[in-house]
Scaffold this active site. Structure first.
Site, PDB file in Angstrom:
ATOM      1  N   LYS A   1       0.855  -1.191   0.000  1.00 41.91           N
ATOM      2  CA  LYS A   1       0.000   0.000   0.000  1.00 41.91           C
ATOM      3  C   LYS A   1       0.890   1.240   0.000  1.00 41.91           C
ATOM      4  O   LYS A   1       1.767   1.381   0.846  1.00 41.91           O
ATOM      5  CB  LYS A   1      -0.894   0.011   1.252  1.00 41.91           C
ATOM      6  CG  LYS A   1      -1.745   1.283   1.364  1.00 41.91           C
ATOM      7  CD  LYS A   1      -2.759   1.163   2.487  1.00 41.91           C
ATOM      8  CE  LYS A   1      -2.322   1.788   3.779  1.00 41.91           C
ATOM      9  NZ  LYS A   1      -2.366   3.252   3.813  1.00 41.91           N
TER      10      LYS A   1
ATOM     11  N   ASP B   1      -3.384   4.386  -1.975  1.00 39.73           N
ATOM     12  CA  ASP B   1      -4.360   4.864  -0.986  1.00 39.73           C
ATOM     13  C   ASP B   1      -4.352   6.392  -0.926  1.00 39.73           C
ATOM     14  O   ASP B   1      -3.752   6.978  -0.035  1.00 39.73           O
ATOM     15  CB  ASP B   1      -3.953   4.243   0.367  1.00 39.73           C
ATOM     16  CG  ASP B   1      -4.874   4.619   1.522  1.00 39.73           C
ATOM     17  OD1 ASP B   1      -6.016   5.037   1.268  1.00 39.73           O
ATOM     18  OD2 ASP B   1      -4.429   4.485   2.678  1.00 39.73           O
TER      19      ASP B   1
ATOM     20  N   LYS C   1      -7.370   8.288  -1.392  1.00 31.41           N
ATOM     21  CA  LYS C   1      -8.692   8.736  -0.892  1.00 31.41           C
ATOM     22  C   LYS C   1      -9.184   9.998  -1.600  1.00 31.41           C
ATOM     23  O   LYS C   1      -9.389  11.041  -0.977  1.00 31.41           O
ATOM     24  CB  LYS C   1      -8.640   8.988   0.619  1.00 31.41           C
ATOM     25  CG  LYS C   1      -8.189   7.793   1.447  1.00 31.41           C
ATOM     26  CD  LYS C   1      -8.282   8.097   2.936  1.00 31.41           C
ATOM     27  CE  LYS C   1      -7.909   6.928   3.820  1.00 31.41           C
ATOM     28  NZ  LYS C   1      -6.475   6.582   3.811  1.00 31.41           N
TER      29      LYS C   1
ATOM     30  N   ASP D   1     -13.593  14.920  -4.666  1.00 32.93           N
ATOM     31  CA  ASP D   1     -13.694  16.216  -5.359  1.00 32.93           C
ATOM     32  C   ASP D   1     -14.933  16.138  -6.256  1.00 32.93           C
ATOM     33  O   ASP D   1     -15.709  15.176  -6.155  1.00 32.93           O
ATOM     34  CB  ASP D   1     -12.407  16.466  -6.169  1.00 32.93           C
ATOM     35  CG  ASP D   1     -12.132  17.950  -6.374  1.00 32.93           C
ATOM     36  OD1 ASP D   1     -13.093  18.709  -6.614  1.00 32.93           O
ATOM     37  OD2 ASP D   1     -10.964  18.358  -6.311  1.00 32.93           O
TER      38      ASP D   1
ATOM     39  N   THR E   1     -11.780   5.807  10.579  1.00 32.91           N
ATOM     40  CA  THR E   1     -11.808   5.241  11.940  1.00 32.91           C
ATOM     41  C   THR E   1     -11.366   6.273  12.983  1.00 32.91           C
ATOM     42  O   THR E   1     -11.538   6.067  14.168  1.00 32.91           O
ATOM     43  CB  THR E   1     -10.924   3.982  12.054  1.00 32.91           C
ATOM     44  OG1 THR E   1      -9.720   4.213  11.348  1.00 32.91           O
ATOM     45  CG2 THR E   1     -11.623   2.768  11.492  1.00 32.91           C
TER      46      THR E   1
ATOM     47  N   ARG F   1       3.163  -1.291  10.579  1.00 35.73           N
ATOM     48  CA  ARG F   1       4.284  -1.324  11.526  1.00 35.73           C
ATOM     49  C   ARG F   1       4.688  -2.700  12.041  1.00 35.73           C
ATOM     50  O   ARG F   1       5.887  -2.924  12.233  1.00 35.73           O
ATOM     51  CB  ARG F   1       3.986  -0.358  12.684  1.00 35.73           C
ATOM     52  CG  ARG F   1       4.098   1.093  12.239  1.00 35.73           C
ATOM     53  CD  ARG F   1       3.398   2.046  13.145  1.00 35.73           C
ATOM     54  NE  ARG F   1       1.942   1.891  13.074  1.00 35.73           N
ATOM     55  CZ  ARG F   1       1.088   2.599  13.782  1.00 35.73           C
ATOM     56  NH1 ARG F   1       1.528   3.509  14.626  1.00 35.73           N
ATOM     57  NH2 ARG F   1      -0.207   2.421  13.635  1.00 35.73           N
TER      58      ARG F   1
HETATM   59  O1  C5P Z   1       1.057   0.383  10.994  1.00 36.21           O
HETATM   60  P1  C5P Z   1      -0.376  -0.045  10.860  1.00 36.21           P
HETATM   61  O2  C5P Z   1      -0.535  -1.546  10.671  1.00 36.21           O
HETATM   62  O3  C5P Z   1      -1.258   0.503  11.955  1.00 36.21           O
HETATM   63  O4  C5P Z   1      -0.816   0.628   9.486  1.00 36.21           O
HETATM   64  C1  C5P Z   1      -2.112   0.536   8.980  1.00 36.21           C
HETATM   65  C2  C5P Z   1      -2.228   1.304   7.696  1.00 36.21           C
HETATM   66  O5  C5P Z   1      -3.583   1.342   7.317  1.00 36.21           O
HETATM   67  C3  C5P Z   1      -1.751   2.755   7.779  1.00 36.21           C
HETATM   68  O6  C5P Z   1      -1.217   3.118   6.516  1.00 36.21           O
HETATM   69  C4  C5P Z   1      -3.022   3.521   8.056  1.00 36.21           C
HETATM   70  O7  C5P Z   1      -2.988   4.827   7.581  1.00 36.21           O
HETATM   71  C5  C5P Z   1      -4.047   2.700   7.287  1.00 36.21           C
HETATM   72  N1  C5P Z   1      -5.418   2.806   7.756  1.00 36.21           N
HETATM   73  C6  C5P Z   1      -5.800   2.499   9.042  1.00 36.21           C
HETATM   74  N2  C5P Z   1      -7.122   2.605   9.416  1.00 36.21           N
HETATM   75  C7  C5P Z   1      -8.017   3.019   8.523  1.00 36.21           C
HETATM   76  C8  C5P Z   1      -7.658   3.316   7.226  1.00 36.21           C
HETATM   77  C9  C5P Z   1      -6.336   3.204   6.866  1.00 36.21           C
HETATM   78  O8  C5P Z   1      -4.976   2.103   9.856  1.00 36.21           O
HETATM   79  N3  C5P Z   1      -9.278   3.068   8.900  1.00 36.21           N
END
Ligand code: C5P
Length: 231
Positions: free
Chosen positions: A34, A61, A63, A66, A117, A209
């Site tokens: 992603k 990603d 998003k 517009d 979220t 992460r």
């Molecule tokens: O590091 P982690 O596993 O928390 O990363 C999750 C990824 O998914 C990040 O890029 C975050 O911006 C994205 N994301 C999220 N929750 C959402 C939409 C996107 O954690 N509702």
């Protein structure tokens, strides 16, 4: 249509860090990654060209949100980059989502963000002036995305069952907030393990992460992939 590879969130600020990370994996291991706003805006479209040249799949990603005409034109540009999946905000409306799909074409999947979220029910009521429950709003947007011909939504794993019930089993649910059992949850509030996400019917999981910040990213990826594919 469940994707067996966990999608790795490449939340890195520079091209060099992405290169170093991807070089940890063997050339034969084709990943699904992603690319988010930070990386795309820092590096530009060449980050997509580079990742594609290694044979990996890409969820871009960005998003988009517009007027329909602008989103359609932007999607036409993104489709030329050869991304496998991208997204828009459902709040942009059915006409905007239809135009986005039109611009992107049939080669790539298009999914919608419903309520972020980071938005609480209180914020949604006070700020957006939407007086339903947060869940109802998420399901409402998911139904509208389906009506507009989109392929699915980004949602929390806790919402998958409700969304599938309202839209159909084949409407894709892509779920971030995934943590292998025993891992550090970081700033994520509601997390689910890859195995539980599989059990409740997620089609795609996004993991950042726990893989990118691991001492051994390749081993972390393999472990999460195994958990996600365990029967
Ligand atoms: O590091 P982690 O596993 O928390 O990363 C999750 C990824 O998914 C990040 O890029 C975050 O911006 C994205 N994301 C999220 N929750 C959402 C939409 C996107 O954690 N509702």
């Amino acid at each position: 249509m469940r994707e067996q590879r966990p999608i790795i969130a490449l939340d890195f600020p520079s091209f060099e860090e992405v290169k170093a990370f991807l070089h940890l994996f063997s050339k034969q291991e084709k990943l699904y990654v992603k690319v988010g706003m930070e990386l795309y805006y820092a590096v530009g479209p060449e980050i997509i060209t580079y990742i594609k040249s290694l044979g990996h799949s890409i969820f871009l990603d960005l998003k988009l949100h517009d007027i329909p005409n602008t989103v359609e034109s932007a999607m036409r540009v993104l489709s030329k980059l050869g991304v496998d999946m991208t997204n828009v905000h459902a709040a942009g409306g059915v006409e905007m989502m239809r135009s986005a799909k039109q611009g992107l074409g049939q080669e790539a999947l298009l999914i919608a963000v419903t309520q972020l979220t980071s938005t609480s029910e209180e914020q949604m009521r006070d700020y957006q002036n939407i007086q339903s429950s947060l869940q109802d709003s998420v399901v409402h947007y998911a139904k509208k995305a389906r009506e507009a011909g989109l392929d699915g939504v980004v949602c929390s794993a806790q919402e998958v069952a409700l969304i599938k019930e309202a839209t159909g089993k084949d409407f894709l649910c892509l779920t971030p907030g995934i943590r292998p059992s025993g891992a550090d949850v970081g700033d994520q509030k509601r997390v689910m393990t890859p195995f539980d996400a599989y059990q409740i019917g997620s089609d795609y999981i996004v993991v950042g992460r726990p893989i990118t910040q691991s001492d051994d990213p390749v081993a972390a990826y393999q472990q999460i992939k195994e958990e996600w594919n365990a029967e």
